[in-house]
Design a protein around this motif. Structure first.
Motif, PDB file in Angstrom:
ATOM      1  N   GLY A 180       0.818  -1.215   0.000  1.00 38.14           N
ATOM      2  CA  GLY A 180       0.000   0.000   0.000  1.00 38.14           C
ATOM      3  C   GLY A 180       0.840   1.248   0.000  1.00 38.14           C
ATOM      4  N   ILE A 181       1.855   1.257   0.877  1.00 36.86           N
ATOM      5  CA  ILE A 181       2.696   2.452   0.975  1.00 36.86           C
ATOM      6  C   ILE A 181       3.430   2.689  -0.332  1.00 36.86           C
ATOM      7  N   SER A 182       3.940   1.595  -0.944  1.00 37.08           N
ATOM      8  CA  SER A 182       4.666   1.827  -2.192  1.00 37.08           C
ATOM      9  C   SER A 182       3.734   2.318  -3.290  1.00 37.08           C
ATOM     10  N   SER A 183       2.484   1.874  -3.278  1.00 37.01           N
ATOM     11  CA  SER A 183       1.546   2.401  -4.284  1.00 37.01           C
ATOM     12  C   SER A 183       1.375   3.892  -4.117  1.00 37.01           C
ATOM     13  N   ILE A 184       1.212   4.302  -2.849  1.00 37.13           N
ATOM     14  CA  ILE A 184       1.007   5.723  -2.597  1.00 37.13           C
ATOM     15  C   ILE A 184       2.235   6.522  -3.004  1.00 37.13           C
ATOM     16  N   VAL A 185       3.419   5.993  -2.645  1.00 39.74           N
ATOM     17  CA  VAL A 185       4.651   6.698  -2.993  1.00 39.74           C
ATOM     18  C   VAL A 185       4.770   6.816  -4.506  1.00 39.74           C
ATOM     19  N   PHE A 186       4.443   5.736  -5.203  1.00 42.20           N
ATOM     20  CA  PHE A 186       4.515   5.774  -6.661  1.00 42.20           C
ATOM     21  C   PHE A 186       3.577   6.842  -7.216  1.00 42.20           C
TER      22      PHE A 186
END
Ligand SMILES: Nc1ncnc2c1ncn2[C@@H]1O[C@H](COP(=O)(O)OP(=O)(O)O)[C@@H](O)[C@H]1O
Ligand SMILES: [Mg+2]
Lengths: 425, 296
Positions: free
Chosen positions: A28-34
């Motif tokens: 989830g966090i990496s999706s948001i960062v992306f």
């Protein structure tokens, strides 16, 4: 013994559970960062390219407003002022700055440094104050678009790609040395309509076009959408017909927008005779497009009002209509607004259906109402992106910034309204 | 309260001995032994509401079977029975709240002071002003306490001035026993009160339009014992001026607050009698099985 093994089993499973939970969080966090990264890249690119559009180089000329040269006699009528030959006095002042320029070709190059818009500047000055006639005045006039581009990129630019030749570059350097060139905020960009000359082209025409179009869209689609949603949710009998209507509304939301443009062309323009290229017809077409969105979200908002509230109202003898207007609508309005703003944002960015109804025309005048021919922001962006002049690249990004600004403003208003209405008890 | 009804005998049905035996044997068959007509005291003189041969259907499914019952003026009648037996359904037919359910169909007649409430000419709005309702879950409007109570009076145009409205709000809140607790914060949201206060607010809201009958559907099921006690006290006070029909899942509550008790079973009204009779000497085996806790 049996109990121990249960706990052991749970503990074994626990590790797996924690692991999958962590995995999900990382995902989830990496999706948001992306997502954020993409946004940052996009914004820096647009702002980097587009901020130039908000600035413009101006050249200070010292002109002699000689009545004879201008062709204005003692009467100095408005007509004479409008028709006067300002070009010649501007040329005069340029030649005065560079007296050793000779030859037709060289002179022409020199005259090219200032924009054609300079004449309007002088005309405006004279129209305002006729006492300037015969005087020697300093005026700031906008530089030509090629000059502007050259000056903005003069440090990084390779000579080859510039449309400014060596001689012109020298003149500009001289002007700069005399402090006759200045980079200023380009307020004209926000004050004028489109133009073939990039240095004169402004966003106001498209901005007002978008504003009027969205106004029409909002005024039509919000009441119609809400009324349809309220009727379907609260009053309509649940039968095959209403099911059919529901399915169709949901399908409409998925229809490609250009189809709505064709429909608008066939029905509004060809059949009902609404003038083309105007915000009125644009708004009507976009209403067709946004209605499903508004209806669907309004129905969801109405559904989310707890039935106990309706029962409470009905239970003390409120009529169906009173129940809806006193309780259901106020409680579902924030949700309806959210849907409306999503629909409006879609409508703001929509180009395809508007092309079909002629809102792609090149229009110089800023529209004054919903029946003036106009274009809208995304179409303006498309038009400028399609123009060959280099200076339009910058304008394109500038227009995108304005479009985004408009969008953010709209959203902010919606959020503010929602917060006001959502006064949760 | 007058516990002795004029028609002391009522219309009691003979209970066949077989049903008694099966009830006593401990194992109770829910389906069996439903009497062909309600036992106990069904009809009374001075009936406020007269329900005759009412069937209620949800689509194909029949939820209420041929129920007849009189509700006496200024009595508290409790309706008890296992969950899903149709108590709420029956109660909601009394002020036509079932109209809001499209699949729901009501047959038979229900009269309020001799007028059929399902008559096409009768306006459901005025009916609901006369027969108010308090729901299971406290459901105050997301508005101020004042507006909650004033709402009914406002929509029915009962008050011509603000002063009059203030008065209605005050007396209603006083009658609901809430005035002293909220008089300093009438402009605060009704939803900010505790559960018990919210329910009393809902009662105040119902009595603000001066109904004749108040229907209560398990009004205490979401409340703690202290709040429940307050509501029960309130019901006793209100019964002096209003006719009250209350659905409850608590037999103790029925015993405490009601004059008469009706026992519903699978959509049938099995037994109606003076509360004391029902709890001390039930006529029907199903009633007995229920009050002795063999199902519920
Ligand atoms: N809106 C409805 N649609 C269909 N069936 C319903 C509806 N409401 C209640 N029922 C059915 O009617 C029966 C009686 O329900 P209800 O009156 O709520 O019982 P009680 O209040 O005694 O627990 C139940 O079997 C229930 O499933
Ligand atoms: Mg119930």
């Amino acid at each position: 013994m049996n109990k121990m093994s249960t706990i052991e089993k749970i503990e074994k499973g626990l590790k797996r559970r924690y692991f999958s939970e962590r995995l999900f969080q990382i995902f989830g966090i990496s999706s948001i960062v992306f997502g954020l990264l993409c946004l940052v890249v996009l914004l820096t690119d647009i702002v980097g390219k587009g901020h130039g559009a908000f600035f413009q180089h101006y050249i200070r000329l010292t002109v002699v407003l000689d009545a004879e040269k201008l062709g204005i006699d003692d009467r100095a009528t408005s007509e004479q002022i409008a028709m006067a030959d300002y070009d010649s006095v501007i040329r005069e002042s340029l030649l005065e700055l560079f007296p050793d320029v000779s030859g037709r070709k060289q002179k022409k190059q020199l005259y090219r440094l200032v924009s054609d818009g300079a004449t309007y500047r002088l005309q405006g000055m004279l129209a305002e104050d006729r006492r300037l006639l015969g005087q020697r005045v300093d005026v700031w006039v906008s530089a030509d678009d090629d000059v502007d581009v050259y000056l903005k990129h003069v440090d990084a630019e390779k000579e080859a790609s510039s449309r400014i030749d060596e001689q012109q570059a020298l003149w500009l350097a001289a002007l700069q040395a005399q402090g006759r060139i200045e980079k200023r905020f380009n307020s004209e960009f926000f004050m004028t309509g489109d133009s073939r000359n990039p240095e004169k082209a402004g966003i106001k025409g498209a901005l007002m076009g978008s504003f009027y179009t969205l106004m029409v869209t909002l005024l039509l689609s919000f009441p119609i959408g809400v009324a349809a949603a309220v009727y379907l949710e609260e009053f309509a009998p649940k039968n095959r017909w209403t099911d059919l209507i529901e399915v169709n509304i949901n399908n409409l939301a998925a229809v490609p927008s250009i189809i709505f443009g064709l429909l608008g062309l066939a029905v509004f323009i060809n059949f009902f005779g609404v003038p083309r290229s105007v915000p009125l017809v644009g708004g009507m077409v976009l209403t067709l497009m946004t209605l499903p969105t508004i209806i669907i979200s309004s129905r969801a908002a109405i559904k989310s009002v707890p039935p106990s509230i309706r029962e409470a109202a009905l239970g003390i003898g409120a009529s169906k209509m009173q129940t809806v207007t006193h309780h259901v609508l106020p409680l579902s309005l924030p949700g309806m607004l959210t849907g409306t703003i999503i629909g409006m944002a879609q409508a703001l960015g929509e180009t395809a259906p508007l092309l079909m109804i002629g809102m792609i025309a090149f229009i110089v005048d800023v529209p004054q109402g919903i029946t003036d021919p106009s274009t809208v922001l995304p179409v303006q962006i498309f038009l400028w992106a399609d123009s060959p002049e280099r200076a339009f690249t910058e304008k394109t990004s500038g227009a995108i910034i304005v479009l985004l600004g408009f969008l953010i403003f709209m959203n902010a208003v919606a959020v503010f309204l929602r917060k006001r209405l959502e006064k949760k008890w | 309260m007058n516990q002795v009804f004029d028609k002391a005998e009522g219309i009691s049905m003979a209970v066949d001995s077989g049903s008694r035996r099966s009830a006593e044997s401990g194992e109770v068959d829910m389906q069996a032994n439903i009497p062909s007509a309600t036992v106990g005291k069904v009809f009374v003189d001075h009936a406020k509401m007269a329900i005759r041969n009412v069937d209620v259907f949800y689509g194909e499914k029949q939820a209420i079977h041929n129920v007849s019952l009189d509700i006496r003026k200024n009595e508290v009648i409790a309706m008890i029975g296992p969950s899903g037996c149709g108590k709420s359904t029956f109660l909601r037919t009394l002020n036509r709240m079932n109209d809001t359910i499209p699949t729901c169909l009501v047959k038979g007649t229900i009269e309020l002071d001799g007028n059929d409430i399902y008559d096409k000419k009768l306006d459901v709005v005025s009916l609901r002003a006369r027969v108010g309702m308090v729901f299971q879950k406290p459901n105050p409007f997301p508005k101020s306490i004042y507006d909650n109570v004033a709402y009914g009076a406002k929509i029915h145009g009962l008050c011509s001035s603000r002063i009059e409205l203030d008065e209605v709000v005050e007396t209603s809140l006083k009658k609901a026993g809430l005035w002293s607790e909220v008089k300093d914060r009438l402009n605060q949201p009704g939803t900010g009160l505790s559960g018990g206060q919210q329910q009393r607010l809902c009662i105040a809201r119902a009595i603000a339009v001066s109904p004749e009958v108040i229907l209560m559907d398990e009004p205490c099921s979401a409340l703690d014992p202290i709040a429940t006690a307050k509501i029960e006290e309130l019901i006793a006070e209100l019964s002096e001026n209003y006719t009250i029909a209350i659905v409850t899942h608590s037999m103790q509550q029925a015993a405490r607050v009601s004059n008469r008790t009706a026992y519903f079973h699978l959509g049938y009204l099995v037994e109606v009698n003076d509360t004391e009779m029902v709890f001390t000497n039930p006529e029907h085996s199903l009633t007995e099985a229920y009050i002795t806790g063999r199902f519920g």
